[in-house]
Design a protein around this motif. Structure first.
Motif: not given
Lengths: 134, 134
Positions: B5, B8, B10, B53, B76-77, B79-80, B82, B124, B126-127
């Protein structure tokens, strides 16, 4: 004070489909479903080399995930979890800085058997934030 | 196939306040703001022991973060991300599994100077999911 990112939790509307997707389409290391009746969730961990993704699915009618999935039918990122060495010291410093702790402010035993608290998302840029003592 | 990962992200409504909060209340290692005019964002990285982050703030009227913050005024978050070794191979396997890539499907140079794609959040759970070739 905060240490490792322990996990990112993603609420999903179909746990089997999400697990299959991470395993087959993304080629990730996907664990077995674990029921956590005390927390109203069934979880599957995706083990990444440096952290985990926690897939969350409601368990029972009172699951805290039900409301989230009603608002976000496709699912979505539910929270992030940071590790701390001393959850009382961490909490006290954060509360002194004006952050609100959900519930009565005392640590509870979380889904991993360790003391956790949650910080109010409105105080954390819209991000529900868990702290876990490791 | 997916590896670490990487971060993240935000989205935050007040970058200075968010940086101060992570530094002072959470005791994290907070970097300096970096303008990324090609991507319409100013970013600050929070360096955790195992990942990062990425605080995102709009840069310019056409920033892709503006719409997100309109819908999520507290932030809010977003995306992530990888890591993958070969973004073309990863994309092809994911597309063959039915996942949609945003835009024209071709990798672009991301905010870190490396090739990236984004997977459609509806595919995905909702991500919004970024893949970065490292």
């Amino acid at each position: 004070m905060i240490g490792r990112l322990n996990h990112v939790a993603i609420a999903v509307p179909d746990l089997e489909a999400a697990a299959a997707q991470y395993r087959d389409a993304l080629g990730a290391n996907v664990g077995a479903p674990q029921d956590e009746p005390d927390h109203g969730v069934t979880v599957i961990f995706i083990e990444l080399p440096n952290t985990k993704i926690e897939l969350l699915y409601p368990l029972g009618e009172d699951s805290p995930i039900n409301g989230f999935l009603e608002k976000n039918p496709s699912g979505g990122i539910h929270h992030v979890c940071y590790e701390v060495d001393d959850i009382i010291a961490a909490r006290d410093q954060m509360v002194a800085s004006g952050l609100r702790v959900l519930g009565n402010g005392e640590p509870k035993i979380g889904a991993h058997g360790k003391p956790v608290i949650f910080l109010h998302p409105k105080d954390m840029n819209g991000t529900l934030t868990e702290l876990e003592q490791v």
